[in-house]
Design an enzyme around this catalytic site. Structure first.
Site, PDB file in Angstrom:
ATOM      1  N   SER A   2       3.418  -2.469  10.396  1.00  0.00           N
ATOM      2  CA  SER A   2       4.833  -2.491  10.520  1.00  0.00           C
ATOM      3  C   SER A   2       5.579  -3.750  10.164  1.00  0.00           C
ATOM      4  CB  SER A   2       5.125  -1.999  12.027  1.00  0.00           C
ATOM      5  OG  SER A   2       4.770  -0.804  12.364  1.00  0.00           O
ATOM      6  N   HIS A  29      -9.530   0.839   5.179  1.00  0.00           N
ATOM      7  CA  HIS A  29      -8.260   1.226   5.623  1.00  0.00           C
ATOM      8  C   HIS A  29      -8.361   2.172   6.917  1.00  0.00           C
ATOM      9  CE1 HIS A  29      -4.192   2.283   6.672  1.00  0.00           C
ATOM     10  NE2 HIS A  29      -3.782   1.213   5.936  1.00  0.00           N
ATOM     11  N   GLY A  63       2.111   1.961  11.041  1.00  0.00           N
ATOM     12  CA  GLY A  63       3.270   3.140  10.697  1.00  0.00           C
ATOM     13  C   GLY A  63       4.113   3.600  12.018  1.00  0.00           C
ATOM     14  N   GLU A 120      -5.452  -5.015  10.640  1.00  0.00           N
ATOM     15  CA  GLU A 120      -4.522  -4.107  10.922  1.00  0.00           C
ATOM     16  C   GLU A 120      -4.772  -3.546  12.126  1.00  0.00           C
ATOM     17  OE1 GLU A 120      -2.379  -2.948   6.752  1.00  0.00           O
ATOM     18  OE2 GLU A 120      -4.377  -1.861   7.186  1.00  0.00           O
ATOM     19  N   ASN A 159       0.773  -1.164   0.078  1.00  0.00           N
ATOM     20  CA  ASN A 159       0.037   0.011   0.007  1.00  0.00           C
ATOM     21  C   ASN A 159       0.975   1.186  -0.048  1.00  0.00           C
ATOM     22  OD1 ASN A 159      -1.792   2.062   0.241  1.00  0.00           O
ATOM     23  ND2 ASN A 159      -2.356   1.494   2.646  1.00  0.00           N
TER      24      ASN A 159
HETATM   25  C1  PEP Z   1      -0.985  -0.082   6.188  1.00  0.00           C
HETATM   26  O1  PEP Z   1      -1.173   1.177   6.372  1.00  0.00           O
HETATM   27  O2  PEP Z   1      -1.806  -0.833   5.512  1.00  0.00           O
HETATM   28  C2  PEP Z   1       0.305  -0.465   6.721  1.00  0.00           C
HETATM   29  C3  PEP Z   1       0.253  -1.678   7.125  1.00  0.00           C
HETATM   30  O3  PEP Z   1       1.302   0.427   7.194  1.00  0.00           O
HETATM   31  P1  PEP Z   1       2.794   0.097   7.815  1.00  0.00           P
HETATM   32  O4  PEP Z   1       3.361  -1.275   7.200  1.00  0.00           O
HETATM   33  O5  PEP Z   1       3.577   1.122   7.426  1.00  0.00           O
HETATM   34  O6  PEP Z   1       2.456  -0.170   9.164  1.00  0.00           O
END
Ligand code: PEP
Length: 251
Positions: free
Chosen positions: A213, A97, A173, A167, A10
């Site tokens: 992450s 999301h 992030g 998530e 993404n």
């Molecule tokens: C995301 O935004 O879908 C995500 C998983 O971000 P990150 O890997 O940066 O935590």
């Protein structure tokens, strides 16, 4: 049950069209033939979809959008429909999301309308769910995730190839990853919830990605869990070598 892992990058609101094309080429070069065992795709911004699609056409990455509207067309300034995404070469769209829910006020009802429309138009869906830190600390992770899954899928007769991404908002992030046990627990709950709604066969086939992450250093451990079927990758997907390492861990 052996499910085919699925990994999607993404790219969020990053990269110009030229930069997106460059990253797509670099990703293809880095992963080479290394992803035949799983499904891999990227989700650039709307404006970069067509051009990025041309770059990945020769490889076998899928093209995904990061959002869509719940109508096909009309007076919705600034919006993009599922039908348009399909015509632009997308096969997947990410819906619900946490950044859409948090910054753009998307509720389960809106998410559900988008999921319905995308599926109706023949676009596959990655439906995102996940709890905030406050919700986890309040001991209501299971309730929140179950509500988001049921809400997102409300009124949908069959899920087909739909993918769910778990998530945890506190892991996106932030550099904080859920432990593989924490993630597995929620993934198993999601699968049980889908079994309740659509039966065990559909639930066994459902792919559930983990996102939050994911990095080359933790990907293999997460993907080794029985109910984790790949990842939705934010930050690390902007680096071709890191993304390729995560893809290799999934494949
Ligand atoms: C995301 O935004 O879908 C995500 C998983 O971000 P990150 O890997 O940066 O935590």
């Amino acid at each position: 049950m052996k499910r085919r892992n699925i990994v999607a990058g993404n790219w969020k609101m990053n990269l110009t069209v030229a930069e997106s094309k460059e990253l797509a080429s670099a990703v293809l070069a880095e992963i080479g033939e290394g992803f035949s065992g799983c499904e891999v795709g990227v989700a650039p911004t709307f404006v970069a979809l067509s051009e990025t699609g041309k770059v990945i056409e020769s490889g076998s990455l899928f093209l995904a959008a990061q959002n869509c509207h719940f109508e096909n067309d009309g007076a919705y300034t600034g919006e993009i429909s599922a039908r348009m995404l399909l015509a632009a070469g997308c096969s997947y769209v990410i819906i619900g999301h946490s950044e859409r829910r948090q910054f753009f006020g998307e509720t389960d009802v809106i998410v559900n309308r988008k999921v319905r429309k995308a599926l109706q138009e023949g676009l596959n869906v990655i439906l995102c769910v996940g709890e905030t830190l406050e919700e986890r600390e309040g001991g209501i992770t299971g309730d929140v995730v179950t509500r988001q899954v049921k809400g997102g899928l409300d009124g949908i007769a069959g899920i087909g190839e739909l993918v769910i991404a778990y998530e945890p908002v506190w892991a996106i992030g932030t550099g904080k990853t859920a432990t593989s046990e924490q993630a597995q627990e929620v993934h198993a709950l999601i699968r049980r919830t889908v079994a309740e709604l659509y039966g065990t066969e559909a639930a066994d086939c459902l792919r559930i990605q983990y996102g939050g992450s994911v990095k080359p250093s933790n990907a293999a451990e997460l993907f080794a869990m029985p109910d984790i079927d790949g990842g939705l990758i934010g930050g690390a997907s902007l680096n071709a070598a890191d993304f390729a390492a995560i893809v290799r861990a999934a494949c």
